[in-house]
Design an enzyme around this catalytic site. Structure first.
Site, PDB file in Angstrom:
ATOM      1  N   PRO A  40     -32.306 -42.460  10.104  1.00 20.58           N
ATOM      2  CA  PRO A  40     -31.421 -42.045   9.014  1.00 20.58           C
ATOM      3  C   PRO A  40     -29.952 -41.924   9.410  1.00 20.58           C
ATOM      4  CG  PRO A  40     -32.781 -40.221   9.780  1.00 20.58           C
ATOM      5  CD  PRO A  40     -33.323 -41.466  10.409  1.00 20.58           C
ATOM      6  N   ASN A  41     -29.130 -42.341   8.482  1.00 19.66           N
ATOM      7  CA  ASN A  41     -27.659 -42.254   8.565  1.00 19.66           C
ATOM      8  C   ASN A  41     -27.028 -43.289   9.506  1.00 19.66           C
ATOM      9  OD1 ASN A  41     -27.484 -39.937   6.789  1.00 19.66           O
ATOM     10  ND2 ASN A  41     -28.376 -38.768   8.477  1.00 19.66           N
ATOM     11  N   ARG A  48     -19.239 -43.196   9.942  1.00 22.41           N
ATOM     12  CA  ARG A  48     -19.802 -41.860  10.151  1.00 22.41           C
ATOM     13  C   ARG A  48     -19.339 -41.279  11.490  1.00 22.41           C
ATOM     14  NH1 ARG A  48     -25.837 -40.875  12.417  1.00 22.41           N
ATOM     15  NH2 ARG A  48     -25.862 -38.628  12.165  1.00 22.41           N
ATOM     16  N   TYR A  53     -19.964 -41.497  17.209  1.00 23.97           N
ATOM     17  CA  TYR A  53     -20.894 -42.630  17.167  1.00 23.97           C
ATOM     18  C   TYR A  53     -20.223 -43.993  17.320  1.00 23.97           C
ATOM     19  CZ  TYR A  53     -24.081 -39.015  15.544  1.00 23.97           C
ATOM     20  OH  TYR A  53     -24.842 -37.869  15.460  1.00 23.97           O
ATOM     21  N   ASN A 104     -33.857 -45.883  17.742  1.00 23.56           N
ATOM     22  CA  ASN A 104     -32.968 -44.732  17.628  1.00 23.56           C
ATOM     23  C   ASN A 104     -33.460 -43.969  16.394  1.00 23.56           C
ATOM     24  OD1 ASN A 104     -31.051 -42.796  17.251  1.00 23.56           O
ATOM     25  ND2 ASN A 104     -29.288 -44.160  17.518  1.00 23.56           N
ATOM     26  N   ALA A 107     -31.828 -38.290  13.488  1.00 21.87           N
ATOM     27  CA  ALA A 107     -32.191 -36.874  13.371  1.00 21.87           C
ATOM     28  C   ALA A 107     -33.695 -36.637  13.487  1.00 21.87           C
ATOM     29  CB  ALA A 107     -31.672 -36.316  12.057  1.00 21.87           C
ATOM     30  N   GLU A 128     -36.243 -45.138  23.795  1.00 17.51           N
ATOM     31  CA  GLU A 128     -35.493 -44.291  22.841  1.00 17.51           C
ATOM     32  C   GLU A 128     -34.005 -44.403  23.181  1.00 17.51           C
ATOM     33  OE1 GLU A 128     -36.853 -40.219  23.073  1.00 17.51           O
ATOM     34  OE2 GLU A 128     -34.985 -39.448  22.209  1.00 17.51           O
ATOM     35  N   HIS A 130     -29.973 -43.303  22.018  1.00 13.86           N
ATOM     36  CA  HIS A 130     -29.022 -42.523  21.225  1.00 13.86           C
ATOM     37  C   HIS A 130     -27.613 -42.955  21.597  1.00 13.86           C
ATOM     38  CE1 HIS A 130     -32.200 -39.898  19.877  1.00 13.86           C
ATOM     39  NE2 HIS A 130     -32.615 -39.855  21.130  1.00 13.86           N
ATOM     40  N   ARG A 137     -24.521 -31.903  23.244  1.00 16.14           N
ATOM     41  CA  ARG A 137     -24.226 -31.486  21.869  1.00 16.14           C
ATOM     42  C   ARG A 137     -25.009 -30.212  21.523  1.00 16.14           C
ATOM     43  NH1 ARG A 137     -24.729 -36.482  18.007  1.00 16.14           N
ATOM     44  NH2 ARG A 137     -23.600 -35.036  16.650  1.00 16.14           N
TER      45      ARG A 137
HETATM   46  C1  DQA Z   1     -28.285 -39.907  17.325  1.00 20.21           C
HETATM   47  C2  DQA Z   1     -28.272 -38.428  17.764  1.00 20.21           C
HETATM   48  C3  DQA Z   1     -29.005 -37.572  16.778  1.00 20.21           C
HETATM   49  O1  DQA Z   1     -28.978 -36.211  17.196  1.00 20.21           O
HETATM   50  C4  DQA Z   1     -28.356 -37.644  15.412  1.00 20.21           C
HETATM   51  O2  DQA Z   1     -29.078 -36.900  14.463  1.00 20.21           O
HETATM   52  C5  DQA Z   1     -28.150 -39.039  14.950  1.00 20.21           C
HETATM   53  C6  DQA Z   1     -27.770 -40.069  15.910  1.00 20.21           C
HETATM   54  C7  DQA Z   1     -27.427 -40.783  18.232  1.00 20.21           C
HETATM   55  O3  DQA Z   1     -27.580 -41.998  18.175  1.00 20.21           O
HETATM   56  O4  DQA Z   1     -26.592 -40.275  18.976  1.00 20.21           O
HETATM   57  O5  DQA Z   1     -28.219 -39.317  13.759  1.00 20.21           O
HETATM   58  O6  DQA Z   1     -29.613 -40.367  17.406  1.00 20.21           O
END
Ligand code: DQA
Length: 179
Positions: A40-41, A48, A53, A104, A107, A128, A130, A137
């Protein structure tokens, strides 16, 4: 991995970073398929919180990764969803026809037992990724429901993290499948 990162930081084009992969012309991996899954997002990348990011859009990232995959004769499929059940469905659909997953989970990393169970259910190896360093963080981002069952975890290296994951996945697959 540390060695890879060191070499990478000196190179302009990360696709040229060597992981001692077989020659691209060898046609040794023509059946390999990797699924890139974004949660998501991440469709908002570029707009964003770019200080966290980065400024690349998801399309930019996927286009580059597709080129890198092509150079290694690997098929890369990409899916992004803001819905947990859709991510789970994509993981299920990968069963038996996908050699590796790069995910990835965004959240959902910090909340989803269901995505963990899906990955365990299909037994497909995964990395995984990120973009941000989740450990630097908020406390709630320090825990991942996936990390202990992942082949590896890359965080804090921005979009390059996806590329390192892809190169590592290709290397692992070529070592184990002889393709
Ligand atoms: C994320 C880190 C997560 O904590 C966050 O909710 C994201 C992006 C990252 O790529 O740094 O949406 O996965």
């Amino acid at each position: 991995m540390i060695e890879v990162f060191r070499k990478a930081s000196k190179a302009n084009n990360f696709s040229e970073v060597s992981l001692n992969l077989p020659d691209n012309g060898s046609n040794m991996s023509n059946n390999l398929k990797i699924l890139l899954l974004n949660g998501p997002n991440l469709n908002l990348l570029g707009k964003r919180e770019p200080e966290t990011y980065g400024y690349q859009t998801l399309s930019d990232i996927v286009e580059h990764l597709t080129n890198v995959a092509n150079q290694h004769d690997v098929e890369l499929c990409h899916e992004q969803s803001n819905a947990e059940h859709e991510l789970i469905n994509h993981i299920h659909a990968a069963m038996g026809n996908t050699d590796f997953i790069i995910i990835n989970p965004a959240a959902y990393t910090h909340t989803s037992v269901a995505i963990r169970d899906a990955l365990l259910g299909v037994s497909t190896p995964f990395i995984e990724v990120h973009l941000s360093n989740v450990h630097a963080r908020e406390q709630f981002r320090h825990h991942s429901y996936l990390s202990d069952i992942a082949k590896g975890v890359i965080c804090g290296l921005g979009a390059d993290g996806y590329e390192f994951a892809l190169l590592s996945a290709v290397k692992q697959l070529k070592q184990t499948t002889n393709k």
